[in-house]
Scaffold this active site. Structure first.
Site, PDB file in Angstrom:
ATOM      1  N   CYS A 102       4.925   9.535   0.894  1.00  0.00           N
ATOM      2  CA  CYS A 102       3.704   9.922   0.761  1.00  0.00           C
ATOM      3  C   CYS A 102       3.531  10.815  -0.461  1.00  0.00           C
ATOM      4  O   CYS A 102       4.115  11.747  -0.655  1.00  0.00           O
ATOM      5  CB  CYS A 102       3.101  10.735   1.781  1.00  0.00           C
ATOM      6  SG  CYS A 102       1.545  11.533   1.863  1.00  0.00           S
TER       7      CYS A 102
ATOM      8  N   ARG B  86       0.876  -1.222  -0.098  1.00  0.00           N
ATOM      9  CA  ARG B  86      -0.108   0.034   0.151  1.00  0.00           C
ATOM     10  C   ARG B  86       0.864   1.145   0.133  1.00  0.00           C
ATOM     11  O   ARG B  86       0.994   2.071  -1.075  1.00  0.00           O
ATOM     12  CB  ARG B  86      -0.889  -0.081   1.303  1.00  0.00           C
ATOM     13  CG  ARG B  86      -2.118   0.776   1.022  1.00  0.00           C
ATOM     14  CD  ARG B  86      -1.780   2.189   1.455  1.00  0.00           C
ATOM     15  NE  ARG B  86      -1.541   2.516   2.831  1.00  0.00           N
ATOM     16  CZ  ARG B  86      -0.682   3.803   3.231  1.00  0.00           C
ATOM     17  NH1 ARG B  86      -1.034   4.612   2.552  1.00  0.00           N
ATOM     18  NH2 ARG B  86      -0.396   3.882   4.419  1.00  0.00           N
TER      19      ARG B  86
ATOM     20  N   ASN C 297       9.685   4.152   3.446  1.00  0.00           N
ATOM     21  CA  ASN C 297       9.270   3.496   4.718  1.00  0.00           C
ATOM     22  C   ASN C 297      10.324   3.032   5.335  1.00  0.00           C
ATOM     23  O   ASN C 297      11.459   2.662   4.778  1.00  0.00           O
ATOM     24  CB  ASN C 297       8.069   2.877   4.513  1.00  0.00           C
ATOM     25  CG  ASN C 297       6.749   2.993   4.100  1.00  0.00           C
ATOM     26  OD1 ASN C 297       5.982   3.407   5.110  1.00  0.00           O
ATOM     27  ND2 ASN C 297       6.453   3.372   2.832  1.00  0.00           N
TER      28      ASN C 297
END
Lengths: 309, 309
Positions: free
Chosen positions: A240, A12, A249
Site C-alpha cells: 500500500c 490491483r 501481498n
C-alpha cells in the site's frame, strides 16, 4: 473436500504500488494466464483518477477483458462515489470500498475519516439501487484492521464498531485486510471471532500481506476460523503506497501450495500458476518476484489437487 | 504465559551446508550475540570427521565456548558412535542422532539404513551409560519425517514404526525434522498427533525448513499441537547437503516475532536478536541473509515480550 477461493489481487493491489506502469496488453495476458491456471476470482483494477494512480488508468478496458470470461468473478476497488459509478458502469461483479479502521490511514488513503467513508459507502449502496444493479456486491474492505503504520495498534473494538457501521450502510460482505503486515496468527483468530459475532457469514474473506513473513500463517489461521476467500498476489507483488514499509501481498503460488497440500480444493493448477510468473517477468523485468515454491519446485511425486468441483 | 523454547541451530545446520567455513572466532561471536539476545538453547556443532565436514572441524572448541555460559543448553549432532563419544567427552548437554525415516536419505546422510541407525543409537545409549553420563540427553532427530527429496512421500506408518524403535533403543527425546521443506500444516498436525500417541511427552520438539515457505505456518501448527521446542536458524541459514534443493531453516527472528506477537514467552530480546545478524554479515559476506522482520522492522509501538520467567 473444502473449497477455498483464491482471489488474485495482483492486478490491483500488486500493481498500484509499483513505480512502473504495466501495459494493458500485459494485464490482459496476466488475466488470461491466471484464468488458464484455474483462477476464477480476480481483483483487476481501481476506479480512481488516472492522475492519482496512472497504473489504473486502463481500469475500464481491463475489466472489459476480464468480463470476457463468463465464469470469472471480477472485482474492482472504488474509493468513492464517483469511482463506484464507474465501477458499476464497467460491469464488475464486486466493488470493494476501502474503509480504514485507523483515522490516520483513512485520511491518507481516501481523504475521509472512517465514519465519513461509511457515509460514502452508504451513498454507493444507494447508487447501486438507483442503477438497479442489485446483483453487484458491495464489499467493505476493512483496511489496517490488524494495526497501522501511522497509528500503531488498532483496537479490536474500533474494528467491531466500524463493522457494525458498514453493515448498517448496506454492504454485502466484509473483508478484513492486514494492509500493513502487522497481523499475527493469534490476533487473526481473535479478530475473526469477534467480527464474525457481528457480521455472521458476511465475513468470509481476508487479505494479508507478507511484510513480516506471516502471510501464510495468518491465512492458515483464517481458514481454521472459517474464512473461505483469501486475497493474494502472484509473486507477492504489492503493498500500500500509503502504509510506509508495507510490501508484498500473500504470494498466490505459495498460498495455493499450502492449501492444496493440506487437501483444500482451490481449483488451481499449481504448475500453470507458477508458469504464469513469466508474464510478470516479461512485463516487469525490474521487479522482484517473491515466492518460495517457484524457486524450490514441487515436492517429488507431488499430486496437486487441481480438479474443479 | 506459555514458554516456547527456541533452539538456535544455525551454528550447526546453518553452517554445515555452506561452501565457506566460518572461523571459530566468528562462531564464538555468534554464540555470544545469541546468548546476549536471550537464546538459551543452541545446537552448536556436529561431531563428524573434519575431512567430511570441514565446517565442523572446530566442534570441540565451539562446544567449550558455549559451555562457558552456565545456563546455556548446548546440543550437538553425532551421526555415529565415534561422534557420540567425542560429543560425550565434549561436555555437551544434548546429543542428536540423525535417524532418517527414508532409507535413501539415511544411506546418503549416515551410510546406514534406518534400522542400522537405530542399532547405532542403542550403542550410543550404552556408551553414555558406560561413561556414567546419565544427565546427557540423547535425542533421536527424525530426519525427512514429512517427505524426502529422494523417495517422495514418507508414509506416516514408517515414521511411527521408527519412533517405536528409537524409543526402545533408549533415546530420551524425539524431534521431528522436516529436513527437505516438504511438510504442510495439516500433515504437521496429523503427524504430531500420531507420534505423540507413541512417544508421549518425549515428543516436544520440531525442526522445519522454509524451502517452500511454510516454516512459520508449520511451526505455528506444531505449537498448536503442544510442541514447546522449535529449531530455527538466524537469518534462515541452512539446509541439508544430502537433500537436494532443501535450503533455509526457519528464520529465528521471524519465528520469535510470530511467537512473541502471539503472547508466547521466548525469553528473547527481538531487537538484540535482529542486531546479531551483523555477526553473519561480517563473517559470511557472500551469503544471503533471509528473513522478513529484519527487513521490514517491528510494528509501530511494538512491545516485545522479552522478559525471562
Amino acid at each position: 473436500m473444502t473449497t477455498i477461493t483464491i482471489n488474485e489481487v495482483g492486478m490491483r493491489d500488486g500493481l498500484q504500488s509499483l513505480q512502473v506502469i504495466m501495459p494493458t496488453t500485459a494485464k490482459r495476458q496476466w488475466i488470461d494466464a491466471a484464468y488458464a491456471a484455474g483462477v476464477r476470482h480476480m481483483e483487476v483494477a481501481s476506479f480512481v483518477p488516472a492522475k492519482l494512480l496512472p497504473q489504473m488508468a486502463d481500469a475500464k478496458e481491463v475489466v472489459a477483458h476480464a468480463l470476457s470470461y463468463p465464469d470469472l468473478i471480477v472485482s474492482v476497488l472504488a474509493p468513492n462515489l464517483r469511482g463506484c459509478r464507474d465501477a458499476l458502469e464497467s460491469g464488475a461483479h464486486r466493488i470493494i470500498a476501502p474503509v480504514s479502521v485507523s483515522e490516520a490511514h483513512s485520511l491518507a488513503n481516501v481523504r475521509r475519516t472512517p465514519l465519513e467513508m461509511v457515509e460514502e459507502l452508504a451513498r454507493m449502496c444507494q447508487l447501486r439501487a438507483e442503477m438497479g444493479l442489485h446483483n453487484v456486491q458491495l464489499i467493505a474492505g476493512m483496511s489496517v484492521a490488524f494495526g497501522c503504520t501511522r497509528q500503531g495498534e488498532v483496537p479490536l473494538n474500533d474494528l467491531c464498531e466500524l463493522t457494525r457501521h458498514v453493515l448498517e450502510a448496506g454492504c454485502d460482505l466484509v473483508c478484513l485486510g492486514d494492509t500493513t503486515g502487522y497481523a499475527n496468527p493469534g490476533q487473526v483468530a481473535t479478530t475473526l471471532q469477534a467480527v464474525r459475532a457481528i457480521a455472521g457469514d458476511k465475513l468470509r474473506a481476508a487479505h494479508f500481506h507478507d511484510t513480516r513473513g506471516l502471510a501464510l500463517a495468518n491465512s492458515l489461521v483464517a481458514v481454521q476460523q472459517g474464512v473461505t476467500e483469501l486475497d493474494s498476489s502472484l509473486a507477492g507483488l504489492g503493498g500500500c503506497p500509503f502504509a510506509p514499509g508495507a510490501s508484498g501481498n500473500t504470494v498466490t503460488e505459495d498460498l495455493v501450495f499450502m492449501l492444496q497440500s493440506m487437501g483444500y480444493d482451490t481449483g488451481i493448477d499449481l504448475i500453470a500458476l507458477i508458469a504464469s510468473r513469466d508474464v510478470l517477468r516479461a512485463a516487469l523485468p525490474d521487479e522482484t518476484l517473491y515466492g518460495c515454491i517457484a524457486r524450490a519446485g514441487l515436492p517429488l511425486n507431488y499430486s496437486p489437487v487441481a480438479n474443479r468441483a
